[in-house]
Motif scaffolding. Structure first.
Motif, mmCIF file in Angstrom:
data_model
loop_
_atom_site.group_PDB
_atom_site.id
_atom_site.type_symbol
_atom_site.label_atom_id
_atom_site.label_comp_id
_atom_site.label_asym_id
_atom_site.label_seq_id
_atom_site.Cartn_x
_atom_site.Cartn_y
_atom_site.Cartn_z
ATOM 1 N N ALA A 191 -25.564 -20.426 22.050
ATOM 2 C CA ALA A 191 -24.938 -21.575 22.808
ATOM 3 C C ALA A 191 -23.735 -21.671 22.423
ATOM 4 O O ALA A 191 -22.685 -22.236 23.220
ATOM 5 C CB ALA A 191 -26.053 -22.836 22.855
ATOM 6 N N ALA A 192 -23.383 -21.820 21.192
ATOM 7 C CA ALA A 192 -21.999 -22.324 20.369
ATOM 8 C C ALA A 192 -21.245 -21.147 20.442
ATOM 9 O O ALA A 192 -19.763 -21.584 20.909
ATOM 10 C CB ALA A 192 -22.281 -22.607 19.111
ATOM 11 N N LEU A 193 -21.435 -19.884 20.464
ATOM 12 C CA LEU A 193 -20.672 -18.789 20.407
ATOM 13 C C LEU A 193 -21.398 -17.452 21.197
ATOM 14 O O LEU A 193 -21.586 -16.623 20.470
ATOM 15 C CB LEU A 193 -20.384 -18.317 18.751
ATOM 16 C CG LEU A 193 -19.471 -19.355 18.214
ATOM 17 C CD1 LEU A 193 -19.544 -19.104 16.827
ATOM 18 C CD2 LEU A 193 -18.015 -19.179 18.634
ATOM 19 N N PRO A 194 -21.338 -17.563 22.473
ATOM 20 C CA PRO A 194 -21.901 -16.549 23.183
ATOM 21 C C PRO A 194 -21.243 -15.341 22.904
ATOM 22 O O PRO A 194 -21.928 -14.066 22.905
ATOM 23 C CB PRO A 194 -21.768 -17.207 24.452
ATOM 24 C CG PRO A 194 -20.712 -18.075 24.817
ATOM 25 C CD PRO A 194 -20.701 -18.723 23.191
ATOM 26 N N GLY A 195 -19.725 -15.146 22.585
ATOM 27 C CA GLY A 195 -19.362 -13.894 22.604
ATOM 28 C C GLY A 195 -19.571 -13.214 21.083
ATOM 29 O O GLY A 195 -19.238 -12.174 20.894
ATOM 30 N N ASP A 250 -22.158 -35.429 20.154
ATOM 31 C CA ASP A 250 -20.827 -35.356 19.530
ATOM 32 C C ASP A 250 -21.178 -35.707 18.143
ATOM 33 O O ASP A 250 -20.126 -35.828 17.633
ATOM 34 C CB ASP A 250 -20.019 -36.833 20.231
ATOM 35 C CG ASP A 250 -21.065 -38.268 19.772
ATOM 36 O OD1 ASP A 250 -21.871 -38.074 19.231
ATOM 37 O OD2 ASP A 250 -20.161 -39.207 20.316
ATOM 38 N N ALA A 251 -22.010 -35.010 17.672
ATOM 39 C CA ALA A 251 -22.278 -35.045 16.144
ATOM 40 C C ALA A 251 -21.295 -34.077 15.262
ATOM 41 O O ALA A 251 -20.962 -34.342 13.948
ATOM 42 C CB ALA A 251 -23.684 -34.618 15.719
ATOM 43 N N VAL A 252 -20.816 -33.143 16.015
ATOM 44 C CA VAL A 252 -19.727 -32.459 15.314
ATOM 45 C C VAL A 252 -18.665 -32.221 16.153
ATOM 46 O O VAL A 252 -18.828 -32.098 17.445
ATOM 47 C CB VAL A 252 -20.064 -30.958 14.938
ATOM 48 C CG1 VAL A 252 -21.303 -31.155 13.771
ATOM 49 C CG2 VAL A 252 -20.625 -30.147 16.048
ATOM 50 N N PRO A 253 -17.327 -32.009 15.871
ATOM 51 C CA PRO A 253 -16.082 -32.134 16.947
ATOM 52 C C PRO A 253 -16.281 -30.502 17.399
ATOM 53 O O PRO A 253 -15.517 -30.656 18.595
ATOM 54 C CB PRO A 253 -14.911 -32.110 16.065
ATOM 55 C CG PRO A 253 -15.475 -31.870 14.495
ATOM 56 C CD PRO A 253 -16.846 -32.367 14.288
ATOM 57 N N ASP A 254 -16.735 -29.643 16.823
ATOM 58 C CA ASP A 254 -16.658 -28.293 17.405
ATOM 59 C C ASP A 254 -17.815 -27.552 16.868
ATOM 60 O O ASP A 254 -17.901 -27.051 15.864
ATOM 61 C CB ASP A 254 -15.282 -27.854 16.824
ATOM 62 C CG ASP A 254 -15.174 -26.190 17.389
ATOM 63 O OD1 ASP A 254 -15.902 -25.575 18.034
ATOM 64 O OD2 ASP A 254 -13.870 -25.910 17.441
ATOM 65 N N ALA A 255 -18.723 -27.331 18.014
ATOM 66 C CA ALA A 255 -19.876 -26.689 17.713
ATOM 67 C C ALA A 255 -19.815 -25.170 17.154
ATOM 68 O O ALA A 255 -20.555 -24.531 16.474
ATOM 69 C CB ALA A 255 -20.941 -26.835 18.735
#
Length: 355
Positions: free
Chosen positions: A190-194, A327-332
């Protein structure tokens, strides 16, 4: 009273939680809250938390509406029994629970085809400690370790009431097939599909080593018991000193995830979202030093700490994947990439080399 749950903006309501809001009026009607109680949404995460104001009477409460399907009424009652025991025995301060008109601490109403559970707490003023500079953060981790030690000492000797039932933060329920917060691999995707395939391949050996390490450590009575399971600075409320006292009042909140787990998992939970901090060794050392004032730790206990830290980190990757509104982390994406670097350090023995 803060909620302390990871992430969750008050302006975001998704899925079943939107349906949950529809039960609010029915829940409020079961309590004595004055002629016109006014609810204000404070937080949305696993649950919905409202501030309830009785303007005429000058009173205030915190109402927690439980997410459907996460806990049943018996499990919630068990959580509240431990909270009450900790307060009654003066182990830690916790917000008192308010019973409804029928004398129950858990209110259950029907909304549509489902049952909705709710709990009302007395409002507790205070703020969570700020992360601040490194010195202040290290000091705060000593506070967390002291609180955890006192709570675990109580849990180990407490005679739990008949019917007490909470889930276990076991391998099966964290990263295994019964993962409560979702599959960590799906969280990476989900965070980095690629990049998911590459990162998952990098993380798989570390996940396997975590499973092996926990099995070797075992679940003996001195290692595994009732824990808070989300013991972070965000779940402390520090109020100004009460009259006649020089020290502040510190309330421990948000026991919604409490259950049976490895005691030192509460250290891993304290490090949530800051596992990559350069101060990680100092934070862990401060927590452990304060904790030892209440409970002894042997070499095997210290050796398992990095394993529990990575367990929690992978669990949070899974949680972020099932909570896209957080919004727990600025960048999942960055959090997932950094997890691979932490996993490498774990496998090479450099994550927490001094424990």
């Amino acid at each position: 009273m803060g909620t302390g749950e990871p992430g969750g903006g008050a302006g975001v309501v998704t899925g079943g939680l939107l349906e949950l809001a529809g039960a609010l009026a029915d829940v409020l009607a079961v309590y004595d809250l004055g002629p016109a109680p006014s609810p204000t949404l404070v937080n949305v995460s696993e649950n919905m938390t409202y501030r309830i104001d009785d303007a005429a009477g000058g009173r205030r409460w915190a109402l927690r509406l439980h997410r459907p399907g996460y806990h049943d009424a018996a499990e919630i009652a068990a959580e509240l029994a431990w909270v009450a025991a900790l307060r009654a025995e003066e182990v830690v301060a916790t917000p008192p629970v308010v019973a409804n008109r029928f004398g129950s601490v858990v209110t259950t109403v029907r909304s549509g085809d489902a049952l909705r559970h709710a709990v009302l707490f007395e409002w507790v003023d205070g703020d969570s400690p700020e992360l601040g500079d490194t010195a202040g953060l290290i000091s705060s981790f000593g506070l967390l370790g002291d609180i955890a030690g006192r709570m675990h000492d109580h849990a180990a000797r407490w005679s739990r009431p008949t019917g007490f039932r909470r889930f276990a933060w076991s391998w099966h329920a964290t990263l295994g097939p019964g993962a409560r917060w979702g599959n960590w691999r799906a969280g990476v995707a989900a965070a980095l599909p690629g990049e998911a395939g590459r990162l998952i391949a990098m993380l798989e050996p570390a996940a396997a080593e975590v499973e092996r390490g926990l099995a070797a450590y075992g679940r003996g009575p001195g290692r595994f018991g009732l824990i808070h399971a989300d013991m972070r600075l965000a779940n402390l409320l520090v109020a100004h000193p009460a009259a006649g006292r020089s020290d502040p009042v510190i309330n421990v909140i948000d026991f919604d995830d409490c259950g049976f787990g490895w005691y030192l998992y509460d250290l891993a939970a304290a490090l949530s979202f800051i596992e990559h901090s350069p101060a990680l060794p100092a934070l862990a050392a401060a927590w452990l030093e304060a904790y030892r004032a209440h409970r002894p730790l042997g070499p095997e206990d210290l050796a398992v700490v990095p394993t529990l830290v990575l367990l929690r980190r992978l669990l949070l990757v899974a949680w972020l994947g099932t909570h896209p509104h957080s919004d727990a982390v600025p960048d999942a994406a960055a959090y997932a990439r950094d997890t691979a670097e932490l996993a490498h350090r774990y496998l090479t023995g450099t994550l927490l080399p001094d424990t």
